[in-house]
Each structure stands twice: as structure tokens, then as C-alpha cells.
Scaffold this motif. Structure first.
Motif, PDB file in Angstrom:
ATOM      1  N   UNK B  49     -32.060  14.194 -91.391  1.00 40.14           N
ATOM      2  CA  UNK B  49     -31.406  14.547 -92.763  1.00 40.14           C
ATOM      3  C   UNK B  49     -30.863  13.411 -93.432  1.00 40.14           C
ATOM      4  N   UNK B  50     -30.141  12.468 -92.574  1.00 35.36           N
ATOM      5  CA  UNK B  50     -29.713  11.169 -93.076  1.00 35.36           C
ATOM      6  C   UNK B  50     -30.979  10.157 -93.557  1.00 35.36           C
ATOM      7  N   UNK B  51     -31.953  10.123 -93.001  1.00 35.57           N
ATOM      8  CA  UNK B  51     -33.137   9.367 -93.195  1.00 35.57           C
ATOM      9  C   UNK B  51     -33.667  10.052 -94.584  1.00 35.57           C
ATOM     10  N   UNK B  52     -33.785  10.967 -94.834  1.00 33.73           N
ATOM     11  CA  UNK B  52     -34.791  11.525 -95.948  1.00 33.73           C
ATOM     12  C   UNK B  52     -33.478  11.503 -97.020  1.00 33.73           C
ATOM     13  N   UNK B  53     -32.256  11.756 -96.900  1.00 36.72           N
ATOM     14  CA  UNK B  53     -31.418  12.002 -98.205  1.00 36.72           C
ATOM     15  C   UNK B  53     -30.833  10.446 -98.423  1.00 36.72           C
ATOM     16  N   UNK B  54     -30.783   9.649 -97.631  1.00 33.85           N
ATOM     17  CA  UNK B  54     -30.480   8.094 -97.811  1.00 33.85           C
ATOM     18  C   UNK B  54     -31.685   7.684 -98.654  1.00 33.85           C
ATOM     19  N   UNK B  55     -32.891   7.945 -98.063  1.00 31.04           N
ATOM     20  CA  UNK B  55     -34.073   7.185 -98.881  1.00 31.04           C
ATOM     21  C   UNK B  55     -34.611   7.932-100.106  1.00 31.04           C
ATOM     22  N   UNK B  56     -34.304   9.354-100.110  1.00 35.23           N
ATOM     23  CA  UNK B  56     -35.020   9.763-101.453  1.00 35.23           C
ATOM     24  C   UNK B  56     -34.080  10.401-102.289  1.00 35.23           C
ATOM     25  N   UNK B  57     -32.649  10.568-101.802  1.00 35.35           N
ATOM     26  CA  UNK B  57     -31.613  11.404-102.734  1.00 35.35           C
ATOM     27  C   UNK B  57     -30.855  10.367-103.468  1.00 35.35           C
ATOM     28  N   UNK B  58     -30.701  10.682-104.803  1.00 41.24           N
ATOM     29  CA  UNK B  58     -29.848   9.730-105.541  1.00 41.24           C
ATOM     30  C   UNK B  58     -29.098  10.658-106.476  1.00 41.24           C
ATOM     31  N   UNK B  59     -27.763  10.996-106.210  1.00 41.37           N
ATOM     32  CA  UNK B  59     -27.119  11.605-107.381  1.00 41.37           C
ATOM     33  C   UNK B  59     -27.750  13.108-107.503  1.00 41.37           C
ATOM     34  N   UNK B  60     -28.058  13.765-106.526  1.00 37.04           N
ATOM     35  CA  UNK B  60     -28.564  15.147-106.766  1.00 37.04           C
ATOM     36  C   UNK B  60     -29.930  15.153-107.330  1.00 37.04           C
ATOM     37  N   UNK B  61     -30.623  14.034-107.178  1.00 34.83           N
ATOM     38  CA  UNK B  61     -32.125  14.229-107.678  1.00 34.83           C
ATOM     39  C   UNK B  61     -32.949  13.444-106.675  1.00 34.83           C
ATOM     40  N   UNK B  62     -34.104  13.951-106.502  1.00 38.75           N
ATOM     41  CA  UNK B  62     -35.044  13.045-105.643  1.00 38.75           C
ATOM     42  C   UNK B  62     -35.736  11.966-106.453  1.00 38.75           C
ATOM     43  N   UNK B  63     -35.795  10.879-105.813  1.00 41.87           N
ATOM     44  CA  UNK B  63     -36.359   9.810-106.296  1.00 41.87           C
ATOM     45  C   UNK B  63     -37.157   8.990-105.277  1.00 41.87           C
ATOM     46  N   UNK B  64     -38.010   8.187-105.737  1.00 47.49           N
ATOM     47  CA  UNK B  64     -38.893   7.100-105.029  1.00 47.49           C
ATOM     48  C   UNK B  64     -38.877   5.961-105.642  1.00 47.49           C
ATOM     49  N   UNK B  65     -38.258   4.910-104.982  1.00 47.59           N
ATOM     50  CA  UNK B  65     -38.029   3.667-105.700  1.00 47.59           C
ATOM     51  C   UNK B  65     -38.148   2.671-104.625  1.00 47.59           C
ATOM     52  N   UNK B  66     -37.630   1.641-105.008  1.00 46.75           N
ATOM     53  CA  UNK B  66     -37.927   0.186-104.193  1.00 46.75           C
ATOM     54  C   UNK B  66     -37.160   0.497-102.683  1.00 46.75           C
ATOM     55  N   UNK B  67     -36.294   1.197-102.536  1.00 46.58           N
ATOM     56  CA  UNK B  67     -35.679   1.568-101.391  1.00 46.58           C
ATOM     57  C   UNK B  67     -36.842   2.250-100.389  1.00 46.58           C
ATOM     58  N   UNK B  68     -37.355   3.121-100.745  1.00 46.83           N
ATOM     59  CA  UNK B  68     -38.218   3.998-100.251  1.00 46.83           C
ATOM     60  C   UNK B  68     -39.490   3.030 -99.627  1.00 46.83           C
ATOM     61  N   UNK B  69     -39.831   2.203-100.514  1.00 45.47           N
ATOM     62  CA  UNK B  69     -41.120   1.187-100.151  1.00 45.47           C
ATOM     63  C   UNK B  69     -40.284   0.388 -98.933  1.00 45.47           C
ATOM     64  N   UNK B  70     -38.994   0.066 -98.894  1.00 49.04           N
ATOM     65  CA  UNK B  70     -38.534  -0.823 -97.970  1.00 49.04           C
ATOM     66  C   UNK B  70     -38.652  -0.153 -96.659  1.00 49.04           C
ATOM     67  N   UNK B  71     -38.093   1.230 -96.629  1.00 50.46           N
ATOM     68  CA  UNK B  71     -38.028   2.126 -95.489  1.00 50.46           C
ATOM     69  C   UNK B  71     -39.565   2.415 -94.956  1.00 50.46           C
ATOM     70  N   UNK B  72     -40.372   2.386 -95.818  1.00 49.58           N
ATOM     71  CA  UNK B  72     -41.720   2.692 -95.500  1.00 49.58           C
ATOM     72  C   UNK B  72     -42.401   1.427 -94.763  1.00 49.58           C
ATOM     73  N   UNK B  73     -41.973   0.226 -95.122  1.00 51.54           N
ATOM     74  CA  UNK B  73     -42.323  -0.769 -94.373  1.00 51.54           C
ATOM     75  C   UNK B  73     -41.623  -0.864 -93.036  1.00 51.54           C
ATOM     76  N   UNK B  74     -40.431  -0.687 -92.864  1.00 46.63           N
ATOM     77  CA  UNK B  74     -39.784  -0.475 -91.575  1.00 46.63           C
ATOM     78  C   UNK B  74     -40.515   0.482 -90.831  1.00 46.63           C
ATOM     79  N   UNK B  75     -40.915   1.624 -91.311  1.00 38.90           N
ATOM     80  CA  UNK B  75     -41.696   2.584 -90.339  1.00 38.90           C
ATOM     81  C   UNK B  75     -43.012   2.360 -89.826  1.00 38.90           C
TER      82      UNK B  75
END
Lengths: 234, 102
Positions: B49-75
């Protein structure tokens, strides 16, 4: 103190003192990130007119980035104290289930356990997880120390020294914590099929709830996935 | 100003009480096996839950941004058996680079 001579303890698993140090060492990269976040919290609190003493005191006694940023955001946008407190409690309610998970590995009576439970912060709790529900108490407490020092020190630097860091997002620091939780999640998934199933359900639950529930609630609600453990093991 | 101090104190007390509750509740007692297996599954649930909310959650909306790309590269790095710190560092570096270029 232990009466066992040093010689006899050699070759056994690392001693308690070593594990405190090992935890502190493992937490150093996160302490660095926490310190930078502390600076940005200090700058934010300063810009809201909190004053240096209130900003530093809040970091020392609340000691939680998510709760403090929430309080600053709510009060800063004209919200009242009750709204700020509710937001902080919802965000930090995750420490309830985290404390339940680590609870069996803490020591002493209720008062001491309550005190040791204060060492639960996200990165330390996750670093101390040994898979299959086991936790390393000394490692967790050791890991919390440098992060707390960095958080309070960073806040002081930010509120007194001003903004020399700039936007932490520019440095990509916001990607550090989810990436780190991912590392530990992958470790947990080695624990078997039921862990994988629970993680999947929890992830889906949390994602579904993000647009509807207040911040913090999706993570707590996702804990319901662990109830899968009630199934009779065959 | 007093309001600020009251808020800070109330949040500090509430936070301490939340952190104390778990360890006090499960203190020292032998737990029935089923409760034990639920508790041992709290870690993967919370982490996921922490991984998905910290990666895709932003003030009550779901977003796909630079952070998600970074986490994807880490994966990807982790799947290629990169050391943990390298993977976490790559996440930050990637997010920072994509932001700088974007």
C-alpha cells in the motif's frame, strides 16, 4: 550485563550492540533524505510564520514528516486545528498496524513497550523487517536514531538558515521512499504465495481508495488484506 | 500562536498514543496461531500500500509522473539484481533527470 565472556559469544549471531549500530548504519542514506525533507519542512514552517522554536519543537515532539507536513498544509490553507489534528491522525494511523506487527519483538511491561513503540517510523520499521512477520528490535531502534537527529537538525537548518536546498522534488528525493518500500516489498514476497496475494490485494485496495478516501486512509484500509491469514492453512 | 502550540501538542500526543497502541495491545502474550499469521501478513500489505500510494497518489488523485518513472527504473534494477542502494539512488536520479529534461 551479560556474564558470558566475549570469547564464548563469538561465532554466534551478532550481539545486540552490533545490531543497534548496524541499524544506524543502514539508516544513514535515509537519514540524509530525511534531513533534506527536514530542511524543506523548516522552510515551509518559517514561511507560515511558525517561528523557529515552534518549528523545531514540533519536529522534536511529533517527529513525523507526514503528520507535520499535513498540519502545516491544513493550517497554512486557513484550516482549523481540529482539521489539522484529524489529518495528522489519519496519516499516522498506519503506525497502529505497524506497531502490532513489531509488538511481539519489543521488550518489557506495557510502559516500556509503549516507549519502544515510539521508535517505529516507516524506514526503520521496514529496514527491521526480516520477512515472515519477524522483526529485529535492536536494528529498528538503531535505525531510528540517525533519522530523528537528521529530521530535527534539518528542520532547524531550514527555519533558521533558509532555503539552500530548493525543491526536494528537483533532486528526485520524492522517489526515494517508494523505491525503498518496493525493495522491502520484494523481500517480503520471497515469503511465499500468500504474501504475494496479500500484497496484490492491498495494492489494488489502496489504489481504488486514493481518489475517494482522505490521505492516509487507503494505507490503513489495505491492511484488511492481511485477514487472508485467517484462512485455514492446509 | 497559542492555537499553533495546542495543535502541535495534540498531534504529538495522538501520534505517541497511536505508536504505543500496537506494542501494548500485543504485549508479551502468546497469540493464537491465526492471529499470528494475520500479523505476519501485515508487512507485505502495508508495504504494498505504501509503494502504490507514494508512487501514484497525490492529494487524493492518482497521477503518473516523473516519480513513477524513477520507481519503475528501480524496479527494473532490482529485477536485474542491482544492490538496494543502487536501485534507490537510480530512482532519485531518474526522477531528477526526467524533471530536468522535461
Amino acid at each position: 550485563m551479560s556474564q558470558i565472556p566475549q570469547k564464548e559469544r563469538e561465532g554466534e549471531r551478532p550481539g545486540r550492540r552490533e545490531r543497534y549500530y548496524a541499524g544506524a548504519r543502514a539508516a544513514l542514506p535515509f537519514a540524509l533524505a530525511t534531513g533534506v525533507l527536514g530542511v524543506s519542512f523548516g522552510v515551509l514552517a518559517g514561511s507560515l510564520g511558525w517561528g523557529a522554536f515552534a518549528a523545531i519543537a514540533s519536529s522534536a515532539i511529533i517527529c513525523s514528516g507526514s503528520a507535520q507536513f499535513a498540519v502545516a498544509a491544513v493550517l497554512g490553507s486557513g484550516g482549523g486545528p481540529v482539521a489539522a489534528i484529524v489529518a495528522a491522525v489519519l496519516l499516522n494511523a498506519r503506525f497502529g498496524p505497524m506497531g502490532v506487527a513489531v509488538g511481539p519483538y519489543l521488550k518489557g511491561g506495557p510502559l516500556r513497550r509503549a516507549l519502544e513503540g515510539q521508535a517505529v517510523i516507516d524506514a526503520s520499521w521496514a529496514l527491521a523487517s526480516r520477512g515472515g512477520g519477524r522483526f529485529d528490535r535492536e536494528f529498528m531502534i538503531g535505525a531510528t536514531v540517525p533519522q530523528v537527529v537528521a529530521w530535527i537538525g534539518g528542520t532547524a537548518l531550514g527555519v533558521l538558515g533558509g532555503d539552500f536546498v530548493g525543491d526536494p522534488e528537483r533532486l528526485g528525493l520524492d522517489a526515494i521512499f517508494p523505491a525503498f518500500f518496493l525493495v522491502l516489498l520484494i523481500e517480503e514476497l520471497r515469503g511465499g504465495r500468500s504474501a504475494t496475494m496479500v500484497a496484490l490485494i492491498a495494492a489494488v485496495l489502496a489504489l481504488l481508495l486514493v481518489p475517494f478516501a482522505p490521505p492516509g486512509v487507503p494505507v490503513i484500509a489495505a491492511c484488511a488484506a492481511a485477514l487472508l491469514g485467517l484462512r485455514r492453512t492446509t | 500562536m497559542t492555537m499553533l502550540w495546542l495543535t502541535i501538542l495534540a498531534v504529538a500526543l495522538a501520534n505517541a498514543a497511536i505508536k504505543a497502541s500496537g506494542p501494548v495491545l500485543v504485549g508479551g502474550r502468546e497469540l493464537p496461531p491465526r492471529a499470528g499469521s494475520v500479523i505476519s501478513l501485515l508487512a507485505p500489505a502495508l508495504l504494498a500500500a505504501l509503494v502504490v500510494t507514494e508512487t501514484f497518489g497525490d492529494d487524493g488523485t492518482l497521477i503518473l509522473d516523473e516519480k513513477a518513472i524513477g520507481v519503475g527504473v528501480a524496479a527494473v534494477a532490482l529485477l536485474l539484481r542491482a544492490p538496494v542502494l543502487v536501485a534507490v539512488f537510480l530512482a532519485a536520479l531518474t526522477a531528477a533527470l526526467v524533471r530536468a529534461l522535461g
